[in-house]
Design a protein around this motif. Structure first.
Motif, short mmCIF file in Angstrom:
data_model
loop_
_atom_site.label_atom_id
_atom_site.label_comp_id
_atom_site.label_asym_id
_atom_site.label_seq_id
_atom_site.Cartn_x
_atom_site.Cartn_y
_atom_site.Cartn_z
N LYS A 71 76.84 58.50 122.24
CA LYS A 71 76.89 57.04 122.18
C LYS A 71 76.66 56.59 120.75
CE LYS A 71 75.56 56.04 126.89
NZ LYS A 71 74.45 55.73 127.81
N ARG A 77 75.63 53.34 118.01
CA ARG A 77 74.44 52.49 117.95
C ARG A 77 74.51 51.31 118.90
NH1 ARG A 77 74.72 50.94 111.88
NH2 ARG A 77 72.67 50.06 112.27
N HIS A 78 75.74 50.98 119.33
CA HIS A 78 75.86 49.88 120.28
C HIS A 78 75.93 50.39 121.71
CE1 HIS A 78 76.47 47.26 116.89
NE2 HIS A 78 77.45 48.02 116.46
N GLU A 79 75.55 51.65 121.88
CA GLU A 79 75.54 52.26 123.21
C GLU A 79 76.94 52.42 123.78
OE1 GLU A 79 72.55 53.19 125.35
OE2 GLU A 79 72.07 53.44 123.23
N GLU A 131 80.07 54.43 124.70
CA GLU A 131 80.33 55.84 124.95
C GLU A 131 81.50 56.31 124.09
OE1 GLU A 131 79.73 57.30 129.23
OE2 GLU A 131 80.38 55.22 129.41
#
Length: 566
Positions: A97, A99-101, A103
């Motif tokens: 992931k 940094r903004h989560e 995927e």
RNA sequence: CGGGGCGUAGCGCAGCCUGGUUAGCGCGCCUGCCUUGGGAGCAGGAGGUCGCAGGUUCGAAUCCUGCCGCCCCGACCA
């Protein structure tokens, strides 16, 4: 290039991490340096060899009408979810992931990205055909990286993707790549075969592999001694011969076989050959137990089974799993009253009076016959071809050889274009899916394969087209101005004449220079030393055949030119 | 993932079992001499958190525990 100025850290000793010869030699010759498991730095000399391969590949791809581009290595998971491969690809796909989560994953291959480009940019039959390729680092999180560059996690690959209006046109694109690949590996100076292959995880209907022949290949390939048939053993079809007619079917008997679980021990105990016994193997196919009947002396070809079942994962069941699935301890399984889904190799129904497990501990059944005593509805080719089988194409004899897969071409059809909505409009205004093909070459692996195929006790013997430098000049008189001047003059002349030339101008003893020259695999070695002082001659040695000649300086250029010409 | 092995100087290894001064050896590296057509010789020298963390002990490369890394093997069998 001057040895005194380039980083080529050669080693006398073999690092303990290296198992196969190409890996050992690449480490010893300073091609690569391991950073971590399956991940290597390409040092200058190794990179130079890789560039040689890249250039040949690039020239031939361009000649075949393909266009070079470069796609991102980091890819959004969404794209992979669209194609359905985010779930299917397995742990080889490195996921993470940002940094903004979001995927993301590292591209092990680029069908998704290229199809995304295609659907956005190729709208009309007028845009087609198109073939796009790149030469780029790929990452596949291999279960077990090994053999250095042969199976790394990070590696350099040329991947190309073709887009066509229909199957017929796609066939033409495929054929072009087939021809281009043959030219590429011929130009590399490698001994190789093109074989029919399994299309594996990428999917698609049809594929060919290009295999470099070497003693330590990871694959076995079957080659006909008469016709031009060749196939990967995983895929090699077994041609059936019917041998059943005319043998009397005897009465079935149950025999006690205490503790006899293995084919060999059962056969010895009962005094029969393994070709009279049928073993029943249990495998878990995507977790579901499946039993497969196979003649005692045959090997199961898991890839054939996997393709037949249409599953992604297959493995032999463990003893406990066998018991759970069948209610019978392993070693006594048979087809009669089997509780498991039962398949049989095509050979089994043709056998008469066979011996099988009784589905009861410590018992086997003899004189069992297909049709009379048991039925199997799912019969197909599940076994591995052997060297004693006939060629499935012409019926003549075959042989098995080891190969290293360096190229693979696939007809993909429309599976990606359909799942990812890549459609174009045809002449009549109808929406039709792009018909795709994909074509890979393991560039870094080609270098490993070349070394695996071309070496001797002293080191690498580079095929001329792959050698970073065609010729090296050994200055053995570094402290002798006359000799040094001659060596430098030769170095300058050869460079000027267009040869990629290397000069060993290090302050080292002759033995070291000879050993390193052999190890590094320069096709030609020119020694400037005492013979120059004595006779104004230098020695030229051919790495490949080991021949040496004394020759005057002024004749060198023409001499090497003519040598390289053949 | 399972099984096995290994982590000590750039490379190859010894030492560990049986804890005890400045942790060794070969190759490589540096300096000098010498040598110069197949990885020479002599002399001197540099280079180590003994994978990491904890524990046992007066004392740990060595014993114990945990972790990390690397290498090899693996489903010839019903």
């Amino acid at each position: 290039m001057r040895y005194s100025q380039v980083l080529i850290p050669t080693m006398k000793e073999v690092p303990s991490e290296a198992e196969v010869i190409s890996h050992q030699l690449m480490l010893r010759a300073g091609f690569i340096k391991k950073l971590t498991s399956g991940i290597y730095t390409y040092l200058p000399y190794g990179l130079a060899a890789i560039r040689r391969v890249e250039n040949i590949v690039r020239e031939e791809m361009n000649r075949a009408g393909a266009q070079e581009l470069s796609m991102p290595m980091v890819q959004p998971a969404d794209l992979w979810k669209e194609s359905g491969r985010y779930e299917k690809y397995g742990p080889e796909l490195l996921r993470f992931k940002d940094r903004h989560e979001r995927e993301s994953c590292l591209g092990p291959t680029h069908e998704e990205v290229i199809t995304d480009i295609a659907r956005k940019e190729m709208h009309s039959y007028r845009d087609l055909p198109v073939n796009l390729y790149q030469i780029q680092t790929k990452f596949r999180d291999e279960i077990r990286p090994r053999f250095g560059l042969m199976r790394g996690r990070e590696f350099i690959m040329k991947d190309a993707y073709s887009f066509d209006v229909d199957d017929e046109a796609a066939e033409v694109s495929y054929r072009k790549m087939y021809d281009a690949y043959n030219r590429i590996f011929e130009r590399c100076g490698l001994e190789f075969r093109c074989v029919e292959a399994d299309s594996g995880a990428i999917g698609g209907s049809f594929s060919h592999e290009f295999m470099v022949l070497a003693d330590t290949g990871e694959d076995t390939i079957a080659v006909c001694n008469e016709c031009n048939w060749a196939a990967n053993l995983e895929k090699a079809e077994v041609k059936m011969s019917d041998r059943r007619a005319g043998v009397e079917q005897r009465e079935m008997v149950k025999v006690e076989t205490p503790g006899k679980r293995k084919v060999q021990s059962v056969c010895e105990f009962l005094g029969i050959g393994p070709d009279q016994l049928v073993k029943t193997l249990v495998l878990l196919a995507d977790g579901e137990p499946v039993a497969v009947m196979l003649r005692g002396d045959r090997e199961l070809e898991e890839v054939k089974l996997k393709n037949y079942l249409g599953v992604t994962d297959i493995r032999p069941a463990e003893d406990k799993e066998i018991f759970d699935a069948t209610g019978v301890p392993s070693g006594y399984l048979g087809p009669i009253n089997s509780k498991t889904r039962l398949l049989a190799d095509q050979e089994v129904p043709a056998m008469v009076n066979l011996t099988v497990g009784a589905n009861e501990k410590n018992y086997h059944l003899q004189n069992v016959n297909f049709g009379r005593d048991f039925e199997v509805t799912e019969v197909a080719d599940f076994r591995q071809l052997t060297k004693d089988d006939p060629c499935p194409s012409c019926g003549e004899s075959i042989r098995l050889v080891e190969g290293i897969e360096v190229g693979h071409i696939f007809k993909l059809g429309t599976s990606y274009s359909e799942s990812m909505n890549a459609y174009y409009q045809d002449r009549d205004g109808n929406e039709r899916p792009l018909v795709m093909g994909c074509y890979g070459i393991g560039v870094s692996r080609v270098v490993a394969a070349a070394i695996e195929q071309n070496h001797d006790d002293n080191g690498i013997i580079f095929p001329v087209p792959l050698a970073p430098y065609q010729v090296t000049v050994l200055n053995l008189g570094l402290n002798d101005p006359e000799v040094s001047a001659a060596a430098e003059r030769i170095y300058g002349q050869l460079n000027e004449a267009g040869f990629d030339t290397f000069i060993d101008d290090r302050d080292e003893r002759p033995g070291i220079k000879f050993k390193d020259a052999d190890l590094l695999g320069f096709p030609f070695r020119i020694t400037v030393g005492k013979r120059f002082k004595e006779k104004a001659m230098v020695e030229i040695r051919c790495r490949q055949d080991g021949t040496t000649e004394d020759i005057g300086i002024d004749d060198l250029v023409s001499h090497i030119s003519s040598k390289l010409a053949n």
